[in-house]
Design a protein around this motif. Sequence first.
Motif, PDB file in Angstrom:
ATOM      1  N   GLN A   1     -48.806  73.578 -58.076  1.00 15.12           N
ATOM      2  CA  GLN A   1     -50.010  72.894 -57.640  1.00 15.12           C
ATOM      3  C   GLN A   1     -51.236  73.443 -58.363  1.00 15.12           C
ATOM      4  N   GLU A   2     -51.258  74.777 -58.559  1.00 16.70           N
ATOM      5  CA  GLU A   2     -52.387  75.344 -59.278  1.00 16.70           C
ATOM      6  C   GLU A   2     -52.436  74.829 -60.709  1.00 16.70           C
ATOM      7  N   VAL A   3     -51.273  74.687 -61.311  1.00 16.01           N
ATOM      8  CA  VAL A   3     -51.216  74.160 -62.667  1.00 16.01           C
ATOM      9  C   VAL A   3     -51.777  72.741 -62.681  1.00 16.01           C
ATOM     10  N   ILE A   4     -51.353  71.937 -61.738  1.00 13.39           N
ATOM     11  CA  ILE A   4     -51.789  70.532 -61.749  1.00 13.39           C
ATOM     12  C   ILE A   4     -53.300  70.423 -61.496  1.00 13.39           C
ATOM     13  N   PHE A   5     -53.847  71.300 -60.672  1.00 17.85           N
ATOM     14  CA  PHE A   5     -55.298  71.263 -60.438  1.00 17.85           C
ATOM     15  C   PHE A   5     -56.050  71.481 -61.748  1.00 17.85           C
ATOM     16  N   ASN A   6     -55.568  72.438 -62.526  1.00 22.49           N
ATOM     17  CA  ASN A   6     -56.231  72.692 -63.808  1.00 22.49           C
ATOM     18  C   ASN A   6     -56.113  71.500 -64.733  1.00 22.49           C
ATOM     19  N   VAL A   7     -54.947  70.894 -64.734  1.00 22.90           N
ATOM     20  CA  VAL A   7     -54.732  69.727 -65.592  1.00 22.90           C
ATOM     21  C   VAL A   7     -55.696  68.609 -65.190  1.00 22.90           C
TER      22      VAL A   7
ATOM     23  N   LEU B   1     -47.898  62.361 -62.352  1.00 24.18           N
ATOM     24  CA  LEU B   1     -49.247  62.692 -62.808  1.00 24.18           C
ATOM     25  C   LEU B   1     -50.200  61.525 -62.536  1.00 24.18           C
ATOM     26  N   LEU B   2     -49.698  60.307 -62.743  1.00 24.06           N
ATOM     27  CA  LEU B   2     -50.525  59.130 -62.483  1.00 24.06           C
ATOM     28  C   LEU B   2     -50.930  59.084 -60.996  1.00 24.06           C
ATOM     29  N   GLU B   3     -49.996  59.429 -60.121  1.00 27.58           N
ATOM     30  CA  GLU B   3     -50.312  59.471 -58.689  1.00 27.58           C
ATOM     31  C   GLU B   3     -51.430  60.474 -58.400  1.00 27.58           C
ATOM     32  N   TRP B   4     -51.291  61.645 -59.013  1.00 25.08           N
ATOM     33  CA  TRP B   4     -52.304  62.695 -58.807  1.00 25.08           C
ATOM     34  C   TRP B   4     -53.676  62.229 -59.291  1.00 25.08           C
ATOM     35  N   ILE B   5     -53.690  61.617 -60.470  1.00 24.13           N
ATOM     36  CA  ILE B   5     -54.963  61.182 -61.052  1.00 24.13           C
ATOM     37  C   ILE B   5     -55.599  60.108 -60.162  1.00 24.13           C
ATOM     38  N   TYR B   6     -54.758  59.141 -59.782  1.00 24.52           N
ATOM     39  CA  TYR B   6     -55.245  58.034 -58.954  1.00 24.52           C
ATOM     40  C   TYR B   6     -55.828  58.547 -57.644  1.00 24.52           C
ATOM     41  N   GLU B   7     -55.113  59.474 -57.025  1.00 27.87           N
ATOM     42  CA  GLU B   7     -55.541  60.008 -55.730  1.00 27.87           C
ATOM     43  C   GLU B   7     -56.897  60.719 -55.824  1.00 27.87           C
ATOM     44  N   ASN B   8     -57.125  61.391 -56.944  1.00 29.94           N
ATOM     45  CA  ASN B   8     -58.281  62.282 -57.013  1.00 29.94           C
ATOM     46  C   ASN B   8     -59.493  61.703 -57.735  1.00 29.94           C
ATOM     47  N   ILE B   9     -59.314  60.569 -58.412  1.00 28.35           N
ATOM     48  CA  ILE B   9     -60.455  59.989 -59.127  1.00 28.35           C
ATOM     49  C   ILE B   9     -61.671  59.747 -58.212  1.00 28.35           C
ATOM     50  N   PRO B  10     -61.477  59.127 -57.056  1.00 28.69           N
ATOM     51  CA  PRO B  10     -62.649  58.774 -56.255  1.00 28.69           C
ATOM     52  C   PRO B  10     -63.550  59.957 -55.885  1.00 28.69           C
ATOM     53  N   SER B  11     -62.961  61.130 -55.695  1.00 29.05           N
ATOM     54  CA  SER B  11     -63.830  62.244 -55.314  1.00 29.05           C
ATOM     55  C   SER B  11     -64.438  62.954 -56.511  1.00 29.05           C
ATOM     56  N   HIS B  12     -64.017  62.566 -57.713  1.00 34.39           N
ATOM     57  CA  HIS B  12     -64.581  63.243 -58.877  1.00 34.39           C
ATOM     58  C   HIS B  12     -65.469  62.340 -59.737  1.00 34.39           C
TER      59      HIS B  12
ATOM     60  N   SER C   1     -70.147  67.431 -59.602  1.00 37.83           N
ATOM     61  CA  SER C   1     -71.085  67.743 -58.527  1.00 37.83           C
ATOM     62  C   SER C   1     -70.513  68.843 -57.646  1.00 37.83           C
ATOM     63  N   GLY C   2     -70.739  70.059 -58.058  1.00 35.69           N
ATOM     64  CA  GLY C   2     -70.289  71.193 -57.276  1.00 35.69           C
ATOM     65  C   GLY C   2     -68.783  71.287 -57.216  1.00 35.69           C
ATOM     66  N   TRP C   3     -68.301  71.952 -56.211  1.00 36.48           N
ATOM     67  CA  TRP C   3     -66.867  72.178 -56.099  1.00 36.48           C
ATOM     68  C   TRP C   3     -66.238  71.066 -55.291  1.00 36.48           C
ATOM     69  N   VAL C   4     -65.311  70.348 -55.899  1.00 33.49           N
ATOM     70  CA  VAL C   4     -64.630  69.264 -55.198  1.00 33.49           C
ATOM     71  C   VAL C   4     -63.140  69.597 -55.131  1.00 33.49           C
ATOM     72  N   PRO C   5     -62.571  69.650 -53.942  1.00 31.44           N
ATOM     73  CA  PRO C   5     -61.153  70.000 -53.854  1.00 31.44           C
ATOM     74  C   PRO C   5     -60.247  68.882 -54.351  1.00 31.44           C
ATOM     75  N   PHE C   6     -59.051  69.227 -54.776  1.00 30.10           N
ATOM     76  CA  PHE C   6     -58.070  68.231 -55.163  1.00 30.10           C
ATOM     77  C   PHE C   6     -57.111  67.956 -54.011  1.00 30.10           C
ATOM     78  N   HIS C   7     -56.611  66.731 -53.968  1.00 30.00           N
ATOM     79  CA  HIS C   7     -55.697  66.359 -52.889  1.00 30.00           C
ATOM     80  C   HIS C   7     -54.321  66.044 -53.414  1.00 30.00           C
ATOM     81  N   PHE C   8     -53.353  66.332 -52.591  1.00 28.96           N
ATOM     82  CA  PHE C   8     -51.995  65.919 -52.896  1.00 28.96           C
ATOM     83  C   PHE C   8     -51.923  64.406 -52.719  1.00 28.96           C
ATOM     84  N   PRO C   9     -51.248  63.692 -53.623  1.00 25.38           N
ATOM     85  CA  PRO C   9     -51.173  62.225 -53.485  1.00 25.38           C
ATOM     86  C   PRO C   9     -50.651  61.806 -52.107  1.00 25.38           C
TER      87      PRO C   9
END
Length: 420
Positions: free
Chosen positions: A228-234, A261-272, A326-334
């Motif tokens: 998970q830490e690896v994916i957050f960096n990616v 990876l597509l799931e992860w990206i899709y899930e996290n785009i809105p908050s970033h 915009s500051g620190w935004v956490p990542f979410h699991f899909p």
Amino acid sequence: MPQPWTIKHKPTSLKEVVGNREAVQKLVEWVRSWDKDVPKHRAAFIYGPPGIGKTVTVEALAKDFNMELIEKNASDYRTEEAVRRIAGLASQYRSLFSAKRIILFDELDGLTGSADKGGVKAMVEVIQNARCPIVLIANNAYDPRFSILRNYCLLIEFKKPTISEVMRHLKNICLKEGIHTDENALKFIAQRSEGDIRSAVTDLQAVAEGKKNITYEDVSWLGFRDRQEVIFNVLRMIFYSKTCSGAKHAASMAEVDPDMLLEWIYENIPSHFQDPHELARALDAVAKADVYRGRIKRTQDWSFTRYMLDLMTAGVAMSRVSSKPSGWVPFHFPTRISALSKSKEERVMQMEIGRKIRRKCHISAARAAKEVLPYLRIIFKNNAKMAAGIAKWLDLTPEMIYYIAEDEAKTEEIKRLIGI
Ligand SMILES: Nc1ncnc2c1ncn2[C@@H]1O[C@H](COP(=O)(O)OP(=O)(O)O)[C@@H](O)[C@H]1O
Ligand SMILES: [Mg+2]
């Protein structure tokens, strides 16, 4: 904030320190030799990888031998002057009224650059004139910076403890905490730590949080946490890359397949992506990537993968025009994936209970799960006595009772009534 177990369960005497018996013995004999006369080596240099008990050994030794331990870290003796200030303490083994003394210069690796050259030189002088045992600790004693220092020291190597030694330490902690563990679960933690007891204990505490029983499933998420830490960096690299190549390169480091990876990206785009136009563009790129994904699935033509990857990495990165992170935004699991895996677990549990019912009622397990289980749930929630009778009759496990009752207190009550 609970106390870290590395502190709570820190060995207080040498017999509690696991591993490195010979090295510890060498150290003990050297300290004992001070009682006769000042020995040939006035300092001992303990070295070895982090987290294996170098510091804690010296602390335990001081306790066992009732010695006064003066402990210093690199920040305390950074300069020549600071070392000299400690020198006075080294001029006496014991005075009339005080305990014997031992001085520890810990974490020598922390000394950096030429500014500290004077510090090392002063340390040599302190050792040459010491009237009490001095212990130095570093990860690597063979660092060229310590070459002169080494000549004055008894070198003692600490090696990584074995997997079974790490396990023994973890077992002891579980015993003290009143936690039951699966042998395999402890083995998993111990192997993962690669001999670093500090990190093994920290991992154990993390998985034991709020549990009295640790199974292999509980610890397996530790492996997942690393990934998970690896994916957050990616994701960070993809979302905030200024170049296409940077974003594309990030995907090659992800340890998940492109679909995931597509799931992860899709899930996290809105908050970033806060800017609505940028957000729309980013989602558009992901949508196009998804079209290619569908095409690959249908045609099994994997050559489309590169378009899918380019769109979901470079396409997303280039959607950002002006907005800044915009500051620190956490990542979410899909959420889509976690919903799927949760419902899979549920299905497995329902089928297991269904099988128990099948045995008694002669209907299929699937039908039992569908038609009987909802009624059981109502009973288990409202009538513990009846629930206990049914649970006993069906031979349900505590996990099954908990799954049906959906409530910890109710489960306990039912279990008590059955006597399990
Ligand atoms: N050999 C060991 N036996 C028991 N506990 C250990 C051992 N090594 C490390 N620990 C645990 O890890 C913590 C950190 O150990 P420490 O001695 O500071 O490691 P090092 O100095 O080798 O980096 C200790 O407080 C203790 O809780
Ligand atoms: Mg240490």
